[in-house]
Design a protein around this motif. Structure first.
Motif, short mmCIF file in Angstrom:
data_model
loop_
_atom_site.label_atom_id
_atom_site.label_comp_id
_atom_site.label_asym_id
_atom_site.label_seq_id
_atom_site.Cartn_x
_atom_site.Cartn_y
_atom_site.Cartn_z
N GLN A 176 30.63 -4.38 -11.51
CA GLN A 176 31.61 -4.99 -10.61
C GLN A 176 30.95 -5.91 -9.58
O GLN A 176 31.58 -6.80 -9.03
N LEU A 177 29.65 -5.69 -9.33
CA LEU A 177 28.94 -6.48 -8.32
C LEU A 177 28.47 -7.84 -8.85
O LEU A 177 28.24 -8.76 -8.07
N LEU A 178 28.32 -7.97 -10.16
CA LEU A 178 27.72 -9.17 -10.75
C LEU A 178 28.34 -10.49 -10.29
O LEU A 178 27.60 -11.42 -9.93
N PRO A 179 29.66 -10.64 -10.27
CA PRO A 179 30.22 -11.94 -9.86
C PRO A 179 29.97 -12.28 -8.40
O PRO A 179 30.18 -13.41 -7.99
N HIS A 180 29.49 -11.31 -7.62
CA HIS A 180 29.35 -11.51 -6.18
C HIS A 180 27.90 -11.65 -5.74
O HIS A 180 27.64 -11.74 -4.54
N LEU A 181 26.95 -11.66 -6.67
CA LEU A 181 25.54 -11.74 -6.30
C LEU A 181 25.19 -13.14 -5.86
O LEU A 181 25.52 -14.11 -6.53
N ALA A 229 33.13 -3.82 -1.70
CA ALA A 229 32.55 -4.62 -0.61
C ALA A 229 31.39 -3.89 0.06
O ALA A 229 30.39 -4.52 0.42
N ASP A 230 31.50 -2.58 0.22
CA ASP A 230 30.43 -1.81 0.87
C ASP A 230 29.21 -1.67 -0.03
O ASP A 230 28.07 -1.77 0.42
N PRO A 271 0.80 -1.22 0.00
CA PRO A 271 0.00 0.00 0.00
C PRO A 271 0.83 1.28 0.00
O PRO A 271 0.53 2.21 -0.72
N SER A 272 1.84 1.35 0.79
CA SER A 272 2.79 2.47 0.83
C SER A 272 4.17 1.85 0.86
O SER A 272 4.65 1.46 1.90
N PRO A 273 4.81 1.75 -0.30
CA PRO A 273 6.03 0.97 -0.37
C PRO A 273 7.17 1.50 0.50
O PRO A 273 7.32 2.70 0.68
N HIS A 274 7.92 0.56 1.02
CA HIS A 274 9.17 0.87 1.71
C HIS A 274 10.26 0.72 0.66
O HIS A 274 10.53 -0.38 0.19
N ILE A 275 10.86 1.83 0.31
CA ILE A 275 11.89 1.88 -0.72
C ILE A 275 13.26 1.90 -0.06
O ILE A 275 13.53 2.75 0.79
N ARG A 276 14.12 0.95 -0.44
CA ARG A 276 15.50 0.96 0.05
C ARG A 276 16.37 1.48 -1.09
O ARG A 276 16.41 0.91 -2.17
N VAL A 277 17.06 2.56 -0.85
CA VAL A 277 17.92 3.20 -1.85
C VAL A 277 19.34 2.68 -1.67
O VAL A 277 19.87 2.69 -0.56
N VAL A 278 19.93 2.23 -2.78
CA VAL A 278 21.31 1.75 -2.78
C VAL A 278 22.09 2.45 -3.89
O VAL A 278 21.50 2.97 -4.84
N SER A 279 23.39 2.48 -3.76
CA SER A 279 24.28 3.05 -4.78
C SER A 279 25.23 1.98 -5.28
O SER A 279 26.34 1.84 -4.76
N PRO A 280 24.82 1.19 -6.28
CA PRO A 280 25.69 0.11 -6.74
C PRO A 280 26.90 0.56 -7.53
O PRO A 280 27.82 -0.21 -7.73
N GLY A 281 26.90 1.81 -7.99
CA GLY A 281 27.99 2.27 -8.84
C GLY A 281 28.52 3.64 -8.47
O GLY A 281 29.18 3.81 -7.45
N ALA A 282 28.20 4.63 -9.30
CA ALA A 282 28.77 5.97 -9.16
C ALA A 282 28.27 6.70 -7.92
O ALA A 282 27.17 6.46 -7.42
#
Length: 188
Positions: free
Chosen positions: A96-101, A67-68, A17-28
């Motif tokens: 860069q994250l793909l091999p670690h998923l 890693a972070d 109903p009211s989404p909980h959005i988690r913001v991440v910075s996978p790159g820049a």
């Protein structure tokens, strides 16, 4: 494409109903002021927005160390309270994250474009939801950045369809004529 063609629906995403959005910075690295402004605008409309621990980190041109960035992405997907993972910015570095998923990846919708398309493609390959839409840093519009972009509203509506609920005009304060449904792509 319709919402149904985006991948298998899980029990977990029947109602948001009211989404909980988690913001991440996978790159820049991101512009903190603009990202926080976008979060405030969405929170003012009933969404809950939280940030990965390293969203605002900076390591050269990236949003922190590999890693972070990976830890933030993993934590977002493993957080039962979060409904959607929204990439803060495109640019470079997400691949860069793909091999670690791990197995945790693609357990909920992920939104982004640009460099994040590699993550969207991987989510889709794994049977998850991937929404090619504005990055979080681009959700604000107008002088003084006081409005949400219509494409942001479209993305929220599509996410609502994925979850079984459509945000109401009260939740998404943009003229209905500006926010008609679009295909599975919102924004770029």
């Amino acid at each position: 494409a319709s919402a149904q063609s985006l991948g298998p629906r899980s029990e977990r995403h029947r109602a948001v109903p009211s989404p909980h959005i988690r913001v991440v910075s996978p790159g820049a690295a991101v512009n903190r002021r603009i990202v926080e402004k976008a979060a405030a605008l969405l929170e003012g409309q009933g969404c809950r927005v939280t940030f990965g621990a390293h969203v605002f980190d900076r390591h050269r041109y990236l949003a922190g160390l590999l890693a972070d960035r990976l830890r933030d992405l993993r934590d977002a997907f493993l957080d039962d309270a979060a409904d959607v993972v929204w990439c803060a910015r495109g640019g470079t570095g997400a691949a860069q994250l793909l091999p670690h998923l791990g197995e945790w990846f693609a357990s909920k919708p992920i939104v982004g474009y640009s460099d994040n398309c590699c993550l969207l493609a991987e989510a889709q390959r794994r049977g998850g939801y991937a929404l090619h839409g504005l990055v979080f840093e681009e959700l604000v519009l107008g002088p003084g950045e006081t409005l949400l972009r219509p494409d942001a509203i479209d993305a929220l509506r599509l996410l609502g369809e994925l979850g079984g609920a459509t945000p109401s005009p009260r939740t998404c304060p943009v003229e209905a004529a500006q926010t008609g449904p679009r295909a599975a792509s919102s924004g770029r």
